[in-house]
Enzyme design. Structure first.
Site, PDB file in Angstrom:
ATOM      1  N   CYS A  92      -0.788  -1.232  17.716  1.00 35.43           N
ATOM      2  CA  CYS A  92      -0.838  -2.046  16.503  1.00 35.43           C
ATOM      3  C   CYS A  92       0.543  -2.583  16.141  1.00 35.43           C
ATOM      4  CB  CYS A  92      -1.421  -1.221  15.353  1.00 35.43           C
ATOM      5  SG  CYS A  92      -1.174  -1.928  13.722  1.00 35.43           S
ATOM      6  N   CYS A  95       2.859   0.591  11.812  1.00 32.05           N
ATOM      7  CA  CYS A  95       3.534   1.817  11.365  1.00 32.05           C
ATOM      8  C   CYS A  95       4.355   2.381  12.517  1.00 32.05           C
ATOM      9  CB  CYS A  95       2.504   2.831  10.876  1.00 32.05           C
ATOM     10  SG  CYS A  95       1.473   2.223   9.525  1.00 32.05           S
ATOM     11  N   GLN A 330       3.073  -5.706  -6.328  1.00 36.42           N
ATOM     12  CA  GLN A 330       3.629  -4.760  -5.361  1.00 36.42           C
ATOM     13  C   GLN A 330       2.504  -3.997  -4.680  1.00 36.42           C
ATOM     14  OE1 GLN A 330       6.586  -4.205  -4.171  1.00 36.42           O
ATOM     15  NE2 GLN A 330       8.057  -5.071  -5.628  1.00 36.42           N
ATOM     16  N   GLU A 385      10.217 -18.226 -12.129  1.00 41.30           N
ATOM     17  CA  GLU A 385       9.534 -18.005 -10.849  1.00 41.30           C
ATOM     18  C   GLU A 385       9.194 -19.345 -10.223  1.00 41.30           C
ATOM     19  OE1 GLU A 385       7.588 -17.069  -7.577  1.00 41.30           O
ATOM     20  OE2 GLU A 385       8.587 -15.511  -8.754  1.00 41.30           O
ATOM     21  N   CYS A 461      14.310  -6.272  -1.528  1.00 38.84           N
ATOM     22  CA  CYS A 461      13.506  -5.781  -0.413  1.00 38.84           C
ATOM     23  C   CYS A 461      14.245  -5.950   0.905  1.00 38.84           C
ATOM     24  CB  CYS A 461      12.159  -6.504  -0.365  1.00 38.84           C
ATOM     25  SG  CYS A 461      12.285  -8.285  -0.128  1.00 38.84           S
TER      26      CYS A 461
END
Length: 506
Positions: A92, A95, A330, A385, A461
């Site tokens: 995948c 992860c 989030q 924004e 981030c």
């Protein structure tokens, strides 16, 4: 005559030494002197390994200063290695660190933040957790409340050309079922890896996805062909919330070549939706769309509600946030709360609850989550924004929570946040900024410096671009606190919150 492809080297019995960026591990391999070339060292990046593994490595890509490799044989497994629970691990690609214990992941992420701030931002920082008397406190990383099933949103694609694993390819077996619903494979845009169980979200999402896939196969529905742009089933997005609500958006691709075929596709789509509604009464927002574009984005499309509402709700403290299919929120709900707690505590440190309240600017406010979260401590919060739909959500969220001291503006940050804007709305006491991965535009940094807020709280981030911006802000500001926050266990991604105060201030 075609040039013979250069054979890349194989290295045997190599011990992996460290964790690297992008979820890979690394080792420095010594290249012996040869034909007058002196001995040298080469950094090699390897996926799906952990420090302490002893392996044979096949170089797959060689650059001037580094190389990439894959493991062809494990001689010895590291004593810190853990067994990934997911059967799709290693294929995948999502992860990448499931084989690395979570406490080791947190150490790697803490080090990543430190290295990027010091190397890219050239910041002089104490070591994480250092309690010596310094102007800056580098706090230990906040681990995620949940290691698994922490996400509130996932998307899955459909394809009639599924990804074949290495084992399937070398087996030579005749594989007739090529339909798949799952994740896109990196570097193969038209291939989908079929997913049976994903550990990133509550297991109900697996049941929803697998039910749709089984129904589609049983009823002969056509899975999408990404190259030919044909086929009915295209994509699904699943969201849930801490209020127990579930949302499902199904993207179809109707055949418009004839009225008869269009009606057939619409009938099949509605039958599938009804089947889902019957099987999963927990879905309170069931929607669909006919997406005729060449990509899966739907921000500019009109979505239709098949059952229930066009939104679900998330809660945070006493606040309720309306989340639609196009809303940004989030994706780790519980950890988002702790992230925003850090941002709020950094912003209002030194301000008494019964004292004069500060004016706050919330840059890159999204749907106004941070703005509304801190509003009760502020005189006013001004949110800016880029996405107009997000600003409408922000206004709705203020109204839903009876918050009347927020103002929201839509547009490009560097065009809106100008000296004239600040003159009209007041010089901010506090600026909270949470930019996208690219960081802040130079013009935005310049205006912030001219605005001279007492405190800046920078939520990021991407610590690499944050480091670049912090170096620019360092002209007039000093860093008092750094707090890494892990939002995405088993991935290399990490959030970081930095508090800056104006020099010669408290």
């Amino acid at each position: 005559m075609a040039r013979k492809k250069k054979e890349l080297p194989l290295f045997k019995n190599i011990t992996i030494t460290d964790v690297a960026a992008e979820g890979k591990s690394l080792v420095r391999i010594t290249i012996p002197a040869h034909d007058g070339t002196p001995e040298s060292q080469m950094v090699v990046f390897v996926p799906f390994c952990v420090p302490g593994d002893v392996v044979d490595l096949q170089i797959t890509k060689k650059k001037r200063s580094y190389a990439e490799a894959r493991v062809v044989k494990f001689h010895e497994y590291s004593n810190i290695r853990t067994t990934p629970p997911c059967k799709h691990f290693g294929v995948c690609g999502g992860c990448k660190w499931q084989n690395l214990p979570y406490e080791e992941q947190l150490k790697a992420k803490q080090k990543q933040v430190y290295d990027q701030l010091t190397r890219i931002g050239h910041l002089q920082l104490p070591m994480p957790g250092d309690t010596n008397d310094t102007d800056t406190t580098f706090h230990n990383i906040l681990g995620s409340v949940k290691e698994y099933e922490y996400r509130n949103k996932l998307e899955f694609g459909f394809s009639n050309k599924r990804w074949l694993t290495h084992e399937e390819v070398v087996s030579g077996a005749d594989i007739t079922d090529m339909n798949a619903c799952g994740f896109h494979i990196t570097g193969a845009f038209d291939k989908i890896l079929p997913i049976e169980k994903c550990w990133l979200m509550d297991d109900i999402h697996n049941q929803i996805r697998n039910t749709i896939c089984e129904y589609a196969i049983d009823h002969g529905l056509i899975f999408f062909d990404l190259r030919e742009q044909t086929g009915l089933l295209r994509n699904i997005m699943i969201r849930n919330s801490n209020t127990g609500e579930w949302m499902l958006l199904v993207q179809f691709h109707y055949d418009h070549t004839s009225e008869e075929q269009l009606q057939e596709d619409e009938k099949n789509a509605l039958a599938l939706l009804q089947h889902i509604a019957n099987k999963f009464p927990c879905i309170s927002a069931l929607m669909f769309v006919d997406n005729q574009k060449r990509n899966d984005t739907f921000g500019d499309l009109d979505l239709k509600v098949f059952k229930g509402n066009d939104h679900i709700y998330e809660t945070m403290e006493e606040l309720r946030f309306k989340v639609g299919p196009k809303s940004f929120y989030q994706t780790n709900t519980e950890q988002a709360y702790h992230l925003y707690e850090v941002a709020r505590s950094f912003a209002f440190a030194g301000y008494e609850d019964d004292g004069e309240k500060p004016l706050v600017y919330d840059l890159y406010t999204g749907t106004g989550t941070i703005a509304n979260f801190v509003a009760r401590k502020a005189r006013r919060v001004v949110g800016i924004e880029y996405v107009p739909e997000a600003i409408e959500d922000a206004k709705i969220n203020s109204k839903e929570n009876n918050i009347d001291n927020t103002l929201f503006y839509a547009g490009d940050m560097k065009d809106i946040l100008t000296e004239d804007f600040i003159a009209a709305h007041g010089r901010p006491d506090i600026i909270i900024t949470d930019p996208p991965r690219a960081g802040m535009h130079q013009d935005v940094v310049d205006v912030i410096l001219k605005a001279q807020p007492e405190v800046i709280v920078y939520v990021s981030c991407n610590p690499a671009t944050q480091a670049r911006d912090l170096e620019l802000l360092g002209r007039d500001y000093r860093i008092t606190d750094i707090q890494p926050v892990d939002m995405f266990p088993h991935t290399p991604h990490v959030e970081n919150v930095v508090r800056l105060v104006r020099k010669n201030q408290g």
